[in-house]
Enzyme design. Structure first.
Site, PDB file in Angstrom:
ATOM      1  N   TYR A   1       6.730   3.343  10.728  1.00  0.00           N
ATOM      2  CA  TYR A   1       5.455   3.895  10.326  1.00  0.00           C
ATOM      3  C   TYR A   1       4.717   4.542  11.495  1.00  0.00           C
ATOM      4  O   TYR A   1       4.668   3.999  12.586  1.00  0.00           O
ATOM      5  CB  TYR A   1       4.593   2.782   9.716  1.00  0.00           C
ATOM      6  CG  TYR A   1       3.439   3.322   8.942  1.00  0.00           C
ATOM      7  CD1 TYR A   1       3.662   4.235   7.917  1.00  0.00           C
ATOM      8  CD2 TYR A   1       2.143   2.930   9.232  1.00  0.00           C
ATOM      9  CE1 TYR A   1       2.595   4.750   7.212  1.00  0.00           C
ATOM     10  CE2 TYR A   1       1.087   3.428   8.514  1.00  0.00           C
ATOM     11  CZ  TYR A   1       1.319   4.348   7.505  1.00  0.00           C
ATOM     12  OH  TYR A   1       0.272   4.848   6.807  1.00  0.00           O
TER      13      TYR A   1
ATOM     14  N   GLU B   1       0.791  -1.232   0.000  1.00  0.00           N
ATOM     15  CA  GLU B   1       0.000   0.000   0.000  1.00  0.00           C
ATOM     16  C   GLU B   1       0.821   1.279   0.000  1.00  0.00           C
ATOM     17  O   GLU B   1       0.346   2.300  -0.456  1.00  0.00           O
ATOM     18  CB  GLU B   1      -1.032   0.037   1.131  1.00  0.00           C
ATOM     19  CG  GLU B   1      -0.525  -0.215   2.510  1.00  0.00           C
ATOM     20  CD  GLU B   1      -0.535  -1.685   2.842  1.00  0.00           C
ATOM     21  OE1 GLU B   1       0.473  -2.342   2.522  1.00  0.00           O
ATOM     22  OE2 GLU B   1      -1.520  -2.171   3.416  1.00  0.00           O
TER      23      GLU B   1
ATOM     24  N   GLU C   1      -8.452  -3.724   6.763  1.00  0.00           N
ATOM     25  CA  GLU C   1      -8.378  -2.766   5.659  1.00  0.00           C
ATOM     26  C   GLU C   1      -7.363  -3.241   4.615  1.00  0.00           C
ATOM     27  O   GLU C   1      -7.579  -3.070   3.416  1.00  0.00           O
ATOM     28  CB  GLU C   1      -8.024  -1.374   6.184  1.00  0.00           C
ATOM     29  CG  GLU C   1      -9.043  -0.783   7.155  1.00  0.00           C
ATOM     30  CD  GLU C   1     -10.415  -0.520   6.531  1.00  0.00           C
ATOM     31  OE1 GLU C   1     -10.492  -0.198   5.327  1.00  0.00           O
ATOM     32  OE2 GLU C   1     -11.430  -0.654   7.255  1.00  0.00           O
TER      33      GLU C   1
ATOM     34  N   ASP D   1      -4.326  -6.898   7.987  1.00  0.00           N
ATOM     35  CA  ASP D   1      -5.488  -6.528   8.798  1.00  0.00           C
ATOM     36  C   ASP D   1      -6.693  -6.337   7.888  1.00  0.00           C
ATOM     37  O   ASP D   1      -6.614  -6.527   6.677  1.00  0.00           O
ATOM     38  CB  ASP D   1      -5.200  -5.281   9.646  1.00  0.00           C
ATOM     39  CG  ASP D   1      -4.835  -4.077   8.803  1.00  0.00           C
ATOM     40  OD1 ASP D   1      -5.141  -4.083   7.588  1.00  0.00           O
ATOM     41  OD2 ASP D   1      -4.242  -3.126   9.342  1.00  0.00           O
TER      42      ASP D   1
END
Length: 658
Positions: A292, A8, A85, A83
């Site tokens: 992150y 992503e 999402e 996860d």
DNA sequence: CAGTGAGCGAGCTTCCGCTTGACTT
């Protein structure tokens, strides 16, 4: 063989490329690529709640690039976060890829940390997209859409156009409203602090005792009259030592930072808004200095823990390295361990190193917090000696206590920057229970209980997180949204509800108590977990919600009266009609003054919020203004003659910018 | 750098969560 890997984020892509050979091409999707349409409900309720997904318009270029790469590859590997999402992003990627390119193999892999072992093991055991996990996300998405896109139009009809409501934002506003109610209802209670000094054998002074217990029949002193009686009794009593205690105590360090705790610390320590903190963290992340910054996991990679232990040993000595490695578990019910905690990528880049000193001021501050909390989390326990002495009167009426702590070993608190003074007790040697003492001095002070504080960014995020409402990627934007809508305002960095916010909250709580319940999200999460585990169907969850929600919407649409929002009065008479009063109204461009007799009288004047500053460029005054988007800024009262403007408070650059 | 509101009923607003730039104010 040529493999295409899709993740992503571009940074994750870059990191992965260090572990994978030339036969791997790695691309980023930049978050979600397919979603419900923005302009309409996009859920076919009569047809099994079928979501009408469409490609996100601002991701067209990214998707095109991915499709091009797919055509050149022999297989596609989806490696988005493990996860809910992340699974949804993988699902939609697969959907678009298979639609555009036939006969391509699409695999799904997951890993919880980016290390050679984790990646290799994931590549050896590829799977398929987890449909149950995806459906859990789909249920979440559809529920949020139904709640948001049904409640909002209801508010347009019953309150004011352009308003919004949602599972997260409406509850956030409710928290602020209820806190304000508490403050308004609050009645200060009188109480008295009583302190005493004692002496033993006329010479040994025992000072600083606090009255902790009073006769059971009269536990509290609520007035000066009562105080006088108590003081008289205390002065006539004889005393003896009733309790002595020395205890070894220790305190372990707290876990490293996650998004919410980072935002909270930066808010309380530096007065940063959540948004400002995230901006600095984003910059640090892009420079490769931290991991992150949108995470709710407190997990630290084994590699970092080893490095930190070596660093601590070298810098502070063996004693500061705990025998066992310290491991933290994420206790949140949502427990989506996709990432690590927020930590420095390299422990030896200390917060006061040359490299960090060259960064911007905000970045230095945020990095310091991240570095300190991560390193402290791996340091040895703080150790101390807690001493406790109690003195009681012989009639059994009162107990005085002196409690103190002496530090034995500072441990992780060596890096604890808030200098904390220990209260020491030196006279405990030689005392024993039953020793007779005399009252030497008695002091008292009148106090009043104070109301709870209004929420600031830190407090609100903390509560939202505790209740599982909102996600790391959304905390900052939630706080912005409720201000933009005019539901709440910031005063001295704390949230105050507006009349609009209170009216909307009252309306929603009255008609939709289930949705406004602080447990609504928690219950939803429980259902989503069941869907992910394959023990419940997503359709069952959504339709059982709809079965009570839809009729309620219809009922309220038909029966509820339009809500009148209170207006802020100025006390000033209208200069035009001389009959009405000027009130503060909120329009598209912010606040303005208008006559209360509208529409008979249409007098308006600009609403000027003055500040204590003079314009630095002309003789005008600095006033508070709002942009069309609702952001506050400082401008000159001589606009447009003088174009001076600033986001920050003038001459006080330490203040937060929004 | 005028104009906002109320309610006419034209057309529009709105959710949460995942990502980064390209943009002002």
């Amino acid at each position: 063989m040529k493999h295409l890997v899709v993740v992503e984020s571009p940074t994750k892509a870059k990191t992965l490329s260090r572990f994978l050979g030339n036969e791997y091409v790695i691309l980023a999707s930049y978050g979600h690529i397919r979603d419900l349409p923005k302009k309409k409900l996009g859920v076919d309720i009569d047809n099994g709640f079928k979501p009408q997904y469409q490609a996100l318009s601002d991701k067209k270029k990214v998707v095109k690039k991915i499709i091009e790469a797919v055509k050149d590859a022999d297989e596609v590997i989806l490696a988005t976060d493990p996860d809910r999402e992340g699974e949804a992003i993988a699902y939609h990627l697969k959907y678009l890829i298979e639609q555009k390119v036939k006969k391509i193999k699409v695999k799904r892999i997951t890993f919880h940390e980016i290390t050679a072992e984790a990646i290799n093991s994931a590549l050896k055991n590829p799977g398929d997209v987890d449909l149950s996990l995806f459906e859990a996300q789909q249920a979440r998405r559809v529920l949020d859409r139904l709640v948001g896109y049904k409640l909002s139009p209801l508010l347009w009809r019953k309150v004011r156009k352009g308003l919004s409501a949602g599972r997260v934002q409406s509850v956030a506003v409710r928290l602020i409203c209820e806190r304000e109610d508490e403050i308004r209802r609050f009645v200060p209670q009188e109480y008295w602090l009583i302190e005493a000094d004692f002496v033993k054998n006329k010479s040994l002074k025992l000072g600083g005792f606090e009255l902790v217990r009073l006769h059971k029949a009269k536990p509290k002193i609520g007035s000066e009259k009562e105080l006088k009686e108590v003081v008289r009794d205390l002065k006539q009593s004889g005393y003896e030592i009733s309790k002595l205690q020395i205890k070894e105590v220790k305190k372990s360090s707290m876990p490293p930072l996650v998004t919410s705790t980072m935002q909270q610390m930066a808010s309380t320590r530096f007065g940063f808004s959540a948004h400002r903190t995230m901006r600095a963290a984003q910059a640090l992340y892009e420079k490769g200095l931290i991991t992150y910054h949108r995470t709710d996991s407190v997990h630290l990679s084994a590699k970092f823990v080893d490095e930190a232990r070596r660093f601590i040993k070298k810098s502070y000595g063996d004693a500061y390295v705990p025998v066992k490695k310290r491991i933290f578990k994420t206790k949140s019910r949502v427990a989506q361990e996709a990432h690590e905690a927020i930590r420095p990528t390299r422990v030896d880049v200390t917060y006061d190193s040359e490299k960090i000193k060259r960064l911007g001021a905000d970045e230095i501050k945020v990095y310091s917090l991240i570095w300190l909390k991560a390193v402290m989390s791996q340091m040895a326990d703080w150790k101390g000696k807690q001493t406790l002495v109690e003195v009681a009167d012989k009639k059994g009426m009162a107990v005085f206590r002196n409690q103190g702590v002496v530090e034995v070993f500072d441990g992780w608190r060596r890096l604890y920057w808030q200098g904390r003074e220990d209260k020491k007790i030196e006279f405990i040697e030689g005392l024993k229970v039953g020793d007779q003492v005399e009252l030497a001095d008695l002091r008292y002070e009148q106090k009043f209980t104070s109301p709870p504080n209004r929420y600031g960014d830190a407090g609100l995020i903390k509560v939202l997180e505790e209740k599982g409402i909102g996600r790391p990627s959304t905390y900052a934007s939630i706080l912005q949204k409720i201000q933009q809508r005019g539901y709440v305002e910031k005063e001295e960095r704390r949230f105050v509800p507006t009349f609009l916010g209170e009216a909307v909250t009252e309306f929603l709580v009255k008609y939709f108590p289930e949705v406004m319940d602080y447990e609504f999200t928690a219950k939803m999460e429980g259902d989503l977990d069941l869907i992910a585990a394959g023990r419940k169907k997503w359709l069952t969850v959504v339709s059982s919600f709809w079965s009570w929600f839809a009729p309620q919407i219809e009922k309220v649409l038909g029966s509820a009266k339009r809500v009148k929002v209170k207006v802020e009065k100025t006390g000033e008479k209208c200069p035009e009609c001389k009959a009405g009063e000027l009130v503060v109204r909120v329009g598209r461009y912010g606040k303005f003054l208008a006559c209360s007799n509208f529409p008979e009288c249409s007098y308006t004047r600009e609403y000027v919020q003055k500040t204590k500053w003079k314009c630095p460029e002309c003789d005008g005054e600095v006033i508070v203004k709002k942009t069309k988007k609702g952001r506050k800024f400082y401008g000159c009262s001589n606009y447009p003659k003088c174009k001076w403007g600033s986001w920050r408070k003038p001459r006080d650059l330490k203040e937060q910018s929004d």
